[in-house]
Motif scaffolding. Structure first.
Motif, PDB file in Angstrom:
ATOM      1  N   ALA A 318       5.972   8.716 -15.047  1.00  0.00           N
ATOM      2  CA  ALA A 318       5.653   8.033 -14.500  1.00  0.00           C
ATOM      3  C   ALA A 318       4.914   7.347 -12.899  1.00  0.00           C
ATOM      4  O   ALA A 318       3.865   6.710 -12.788  1.00  0.00           O
ATOM      5  N   GLU A 319       5.822   6.958 -12.372  1.00  0.00           N
ATOM      6  CA  GLU A 319       5.569   6.965 -10.651  1.00  0.00           C
ATOM      7  C   GLU A 319       5.148   7.854 -10.445  1.00  0.00           C
ATOM      8  O   GLU A 319       3.741   7.316  -9.117  1.00  0.00           O
ATOM      9  N   ALA A 320       5.127   8.886 -10.701  1.00  0.00           N
ATOM     10  CA  ALA A 320       3.895   9.650 -10.104  1.00  0.00           C
ATOM     11  C   ALA A 320       2.937  10.261 -10.245  1.00  0.00           C
ATOM     12  O   ALA A 320       1.998  10.311  -9.408  1.00  0.00           O
ATOM     13  N   ALA A 321       2.501  10.185 -11.960  1.00  0.00           N
ATOM     14  CA  ALA A 321       0.929   9.848 -12.585  1.00  0.00           C
ATOM     15  C   ALA A 321       0.432   8.255 -11.668  1.00  0.00           C
ATOM     16  O   ALA A 321      -0.265   8.352 -11.423  1.00  0.00           O
ATOM     17  N   GLU A 322       1.334   7.236 -11.739  1.00  0.00           N
ATOM     18  CA  GLU A 322       0.376   6.397 -11.080  1.00  0.00           C
ATOM     19  C   GLU A 322      -0.080   6.431  -9.498  1.00  0.00           C
ATOM     20  O   GLU A 322      -0.954   6.347  -8.719  1.00  0.00           O
ATOM     21  N   ALA A 323       1.072   6.794  -8.585  1.00  0.00           N
ATOM     22  CA  ALA A 323       0.690   7.831  -6.880  1.00  0.00           C
ATOM     23  C   ALA A 323      -0.668   8.945  -7.468  1.00  0.00           C
ATOM     24  O   ALA A 323      -1.772   9.113  -6.685  1.00  0.00           O
ATOM     25  N   VAL A 324      -0.706   9.853  -8.242  1.00  0.00           N
ATOM     26  CA  VAL A 324      -1.407  11.105  -8.077  1.00  0.00           C
ATOM     27  C   VAL A 324      -2.676  10.335  -8.570  1.00  0.00           C
ATOM     28  O   VAL A 324      -3.882  10.779  -8.395  1.00  0.00           O
ATOM     29  N   GLN A 325      -3.255   9.085  -9.551  1.00  0.00           N
ATOM     30  CA  GLN A 325      -4.279   8.919 -10.378  1.00  0.00           C
ATOM     31  C   GLN A 325      -5.090   7.796  -9.163  1.00  0.00           C
ATOM     32  O   GLN A 325      -5.828   8.080  -9.288  1.00  0.00           O
ATOM     33  N   GLY A 326      -3.725   7.180  -8.569  1.00  0.00           N
ATOM     34  CA  GLY A 326      -4.456   6.440  -7.752  1.00  0.00           C
ATOM     35  C   GLY A 326      -5.527   7.060  -6.731  1.00  0.00           C
ATOM     36  O   GLY A 326      -6.189   6.473  -6.271  1.00  0.00           O
ATOM     37  N   LEU A 327      -4.558   8.351  -6.033  1.00  0.00           N
ATOM     38  CA  LEU A 327      -5.657   8.760  -5.589  1.00  0.00           C
ATOM     39  C   LEU A 327      -7.205   9.708  -6.042  1.00  0.00           C
ATOM     40  O   LEU A 327      -7.776  10.118  -5.838  1.00  0.00           O
ATOM     41  N   LEU A 328      -6.822  10.144  -7.104  1.00  0.00           N
ATOM     42  CA  LEU A 328      -7.891  10.737  -7.633  1.00  0.00           C
ATOM     43  C   LEU A 328      -9.101   9.442  -8.625  1.00  0.00           C
ATOM     44  O   LEU A 328     -10.053   9.948  -7.989  1.00  0.00           O
ATOM     45  N   ASP A 329      -8.425   8.413  -8.708  1.00  0.00           N
ATOM     46  CA  ASP A 329     -10.017   7.298  -8.328  1.00  0.00           C
ATOM     47  C   ASP A 329     -10.312   7.013  -7.675  1.00  0.00           C
ATOM     48  O   ASP A 329     -11.140   5.760  -7.327  1.00  0.00           O
ATOM     49  N   ASP A 330      -9.484   7.300  -6.278  1.00  0.00           N
ATOM     50  CA  ASP A 330      -9.977   6.486  -4.907  1.00  0.00           C
ATOM     51  C   ASP A 330     -10.481   7.363  -3.357  1.00  0.00           C
ATOM     52  O   ASP A 330      -9.652   7.791  -3.387  1.00  0.00           O
ATOM     53  N   PRO A 331     -11.526   8.213  -4.235  1.00  0.00           N
ATOM     54  CA  PRO A 331     -12.079   9.241  -3.081  1.00  0.00           C
ATOM     55  C   PRO A 331     -11.966   8.912  -1.268  1.00  0.00           C
ATOM     56  O   PRO A 331     -11.415   9.999  -0.690  1.00  0.00           O
ATOM     57  N   THR A 332     -11.866   7.706  -1.045  1.00  0.00           N
ATOM     58  CA  THR A 332     -11.369   7.462   0.636  1.00  0.00           C
ATOM     59  C   THR A 332     -10.681   7.462   1.008  1.00  0.00           C
ATOM     60  O   THR A 332      -9.749   8.124   1.741  1.00  0.00           O
ATOM     61  N   ARG A 333      -9.242   6.609   0.196  1.00  0.00           N
ATOM     62  CA  ARG A 333      -8.055   6.516   0.230  1.00  0.00           C
ATOM     63  C   ARG A 333      -7.381   8.683   0.154  1.00  0.00           C
ATOM     64  O   ARG A 333      -6.801   8.571   0.957  1.00  0.00           O
ATOM     65  N   ARG A 334      -7.993   8.978  -0.515  1.00  0.00           N
ATOM     66  CA  ARG A 334      -7.939  10.182  -1.110  1.00  0.00           C
ATOM     67  C   ARG A 334      -8.076  10.964   0.420  1.00  0.00           C
ATOM     68  O   ARG A 334      -7.249  11.997   0.729  1.00  0.00           O
ATOM     69  N   GLU A 335      -9.240  11.528   0.653  1.00  0.00           N
ATOM     70  CA  GLU A 335      -9.630  11.921   1.993  1.00  0.00           C
ATOM     71  C   GLU A 335      -8.811  11.543   3.274  1.00  0.00           C
ATOM     72  O   GLU A 335      -8.329  12.628   4.678  1.00  0.00           O
ATOM     73  N   THR A 336      -8.580   9.883   3.507  1.00  0.00           N
ATOM     74  CA  THR A 336      -7.777   9.482   4.361  1.00  0.00           C
ATOM     75  C   THR A 336      -6.294  10.480   4.527  1.00  0.00           C
ATOM     76  O   THR A 336      -5.840  11.036   5.309  1.00  0.00           O
ATOM     77  N   ALA A 337      -5.849  10.114   2.714  1.00  0.00           N
ATOM     78  CA  ALA A 337      -4.107  11.027   2.996  1.00  0.00           C
ATOM     79  C   ALA A 337      -4.399  12.002   3.641  1.00  0.00           C
ATOM     80  O   ALA A 337      -3.805  12.917   4.125  1.00  0.00           O
ATOM     81  N   GLY A 338      -5.622  13.318   3.222  1.00  0.00           N
ATOM     82  CA  GLY A 338      -5.417  14.513   3.394  1.00  0.00           C
ATOM     83  C   GLY A 338      -5.835  15.337   4.507  1.00  0.00           C
ATOM     84  O   GLY A 338      -5.081  15.734   5.465  1.00  0.00           O
ATOM     85  N   LYS A 339      -6.214  14.151   5.310  1.00  0.00           N
ATOM     86  CA  LYS A 339      -6.471  14.126   7.249  1.00  0.00           C
ATOM     87  C   LYS A 339      -5.508  14.018   7.408  1.00  0.00           C
ATOM     88  O   LYS A 339      -4.951  14.503   8.203  1.00  0.00           O
ATOM     89  N   ALA A 340      -4.062  13.107   7.022  1.00  0.00           N
ATOM     90  CA  ALA A 340      -2.855  12.852   7.532  1.00  0.00           C
ATOM     91  C   ALA A 340      -1.840  13.780   7.490  1.00  0.00           C
ATOM     92  O   ALA A 340      -0.990  14.423   8.292  1.00  0.00           O
ATOM     93  N   ALA A 341      -2.574  14.474   6.310  1.00  0.00           N
ATOM     94  CA  ALA A 341      -1.954  15.995   5.843  1.00  0.00           C
ATOM     95  C   ALA A 341      -2.048  16.700   6.639  1.00  0.00           C
ATOM     96  O   ALA A 341      -1.569  17.600   6.978  1.00  0.00           O
ATOM     97  N   SER A 342      -3.160  17.106   7.157  1.00  0.00           N
ATOM     98  CA  SER A 342      -3.772  18.567   7.753  1.00  0.00           C
ATOM     99  C   SER A 342      -3.955  17.900   8.892  1.00  0.00           C
ATOM    100  O   SER A 342      -2.534  19.245   9.641  1.00  0.00           O
ATOM    101  N   ASP A 343      -3.437  16.868   9.086  1.00  0.00           N
ATOM    102  CA  ASP A 343      -3.066  16.599  10.905  1.00  0.00           C
ATOM    103  C   ASP A 343      -1.797  16.902  11.238  1.00  0.00           C
ATOM    104  O   ASP A 343      -0.977  17.541  12.235  1.00  0.00           O
ATOM    105  N   ARG A 344      -0.675  16.684  10.195  1.00  0.00           N
ATOM    106  CA  ARG A 344       0.867  16.795  10.523  1.00  0.00           C
ATOM    107  C   ARG A 344       1.155  18.379  10.273  1.00  0.00           C
ATOM    108  O   ARG A 344       1.910  18.745  11.010  1.00  0.00           O
ATOM    109  N   ALA A 345       0.663  18.920   8.794  1.00  0.00           N
ATOM    110  CA  ALA A 345       0.363  20.235   9.047  1.00  0.00           C
ATOM    111  C   ALA A 345       0.297  20.852  10.177  1.00  0.00           C
ATOM    112  O   ALA A 345       0.319  22.823  10.858  1.00  0.00           O
ATOM    113  N   ALA A 346      -0.454  20.471  11.237  1.00  0.00           N
ATOM    114  CA  ALA A 346      -0.704  21.051  12.485  1.00  0.00           C
ATOM    115  C   ALA A 346       0.268  21.176  13.390  1.00  0.00           C
ATOM    116  O   ALA A 346       0.378  22.556  14.335  1.00  0.00           O
ATOM    117  N   ARG A 347       1.264  21.061  13.031  1.00  0.00           N
ATOM    118  CA  ARG A 347       2.512  21.369  14.445  1.00  0.00           C
ATOM    119  C   ARG A 347       3.362  22.222  13.264  1.00  0.00           C
ATOM    120  O   ARG A 347       4.009  22.927  13.890  1.00  0.00           O
TER     121      ARG A 347
END
Length: 377
Positions: A318-347
């Motif tokens: 249930a907690e996981a579904a809330e986290a995933v659905q929240g990102l799916l429903d908010d493209p701007t938030r999803r893009e920001t989270a993806g950028k943060a992940a990409s920046d970290r992956a560069a390490r």
């Protein structure tokens, strides 16, 4: 087993690497081999356990510049007896001498239990005891206890011991009773990826789904709660006979690197509810592609992705579904989270991994007549 010729002693320093082609050790081995070759070393990668096709082996040789051979030797976690693992170690030690290796880099510490003619570095990618601690209760069953015993002895026999995260290094030291934890050299991936493309929002996961540690049952329950599918890449049946059944996940089967890249190009929300993950190359691949991450709150994921991922309880769909659905429903938030992940992956790139391993190899061979230090400088 096709054995390369013994190279001239005046040639580049030669590293013999063992590899497991079933899971994440395979891309790790190829990326590291390519990195070492680029730095002037000769590398032979010897595959234990089920091997890729001859076509894939030849393609990997072309991509890495390394020699790659399929030995037919058993993996420590699929071998039927301790003697089979020890026999494999002895054959591997003989191979090191036959090809004129200057150093051996093992993907499994248990293989260090032989009389190697050169220094040995071993990587603790995972082990049955730390896996058992994460997914089961009680003492190790006999079939795993002897494997753990070989791992403990191999950890002490290796000249250098590595682990991909501090969390896994500490866990390994604890279960193996080591005075010092393994040295930490984080894994890396060479990730070109594909250009982003517009896609219908969805979630994605990848890994050895048959492995109990990947928690496919919880992923399946999560999929039943979402408004969009979770597409899942990976095998549902392992070489050890383990198997998982699912109802809600959209199963894709095993995908090659290009297939994974194609999935990630749609920038899905990447989900892992793993109970145990010493590193998690699939997460790194998704992060490098710019995917938002929803991960189980386990020590290794926190170490690598804190501040760049959403963390949830591995058993709380249930907690996981809330986290995933929240990102799916908010493209701007999803893009920001993806950028943060990409920046970290560069390490966590191949160059950083290769330099970390190379530093340890130089240390092992500093007092030897091999030529590693000069060739790699």
């Amino acid at each position: 087993m096709r054995v390369p010729l013994n190279p001239s002693r005046n040639s580049a320093p030669h590293v013999l690497m063992s590899a497991d082609a079933v899971g994440g050790v395979w891309p790790y081995s190829l990326d590291l081999a390519a990195g070492l070759v680029r730095r002037g070393l000769a590398v032979t990668v010897a595959i234990l356990g089920p091997g890729p096709s001859e076509t894939r082996i030849r393609a990997a040789e072309a991509a890495t510049g390394a020699r790659i051979i399929a030995t037919g030797l058993p993996l420590d976690w699929t071998a039927e007896t301790p003697e089979a693992v020890l026999d494999a170690a002895r054959v591997f030690a003989a191979l090191a001498g036959a090809i004129g290796a200057d150093l051996v880099h093992l993907h499994s510490p248990a293989l260090a239990l032989a009389d190697f003619p050169v220094p040995v570095a071993a990587v603790c990618h995972s082990c049955v005891a730390t896996w058992w601690d994460a997914v089961e209760n009680g003492p190790l069953p006999p079939d795993l206890a002897w494997r753990h015993d070989l791992t403990m002895r191999g950890c002490r026999a290796a000249d250098a011991l590595l682990a991909p995260t501090r969390a896994h290094a500490l866990a390994t030291a604890r279960v193996c009773g080591l005075a010092q934890p393994p040295l930490v050299v984080r894994n890396g991936r060479g990730l070109a990826g594909l250009p982003p493309r517009a896609a219908v929002p969805h979630a994605f996961t990848a890994g050895r789904l048959w492995d109990q540690a990947k928690n496919a049952a919880a992923l399946d329950r999560l999929a039943g709660r979402l408004s969009v599918p979770i597409r899942a890449a990976g095998s549902i049946e392992g070489p050890n006979g383990a198997r998982v059944e699912t109802r809600h996940l959209q199963m894709l089967g095993r995908l090659d690197d290009s297939g994974i890249a194609d999935e990630l190009a749609g920038r899905p929300v990447f989900v892992s509810l793993a109970r145990y993950e010493p590193f998690g190359l699939a997460v790194l691949e998704a992060a490098a592609a710019g995917c938002a991450l929803v991960l189980s709150d386990i020590p290794s994921f926190r170490e690598l992705w804190d501040g760049a991922a959403a963390f949830v309880d591995a058993e709380d769909e249930a907690e996981a579904a809330e986290a995933v659905q929240g990102l799916l429903d908010d493209p701007t938030r999803r893009e920001t989270a993806g950028k943060a992940a990409s920046d970290r992956a560069a390490r966590y790139g191949v160059d950083a991994m290769t330099e970390g391993v190379l530093h340890i190899l130089r240390g092992l061979l500093a007092a030897a007549p091999a030529r590693l230090g000069g060739a790699a400088a």
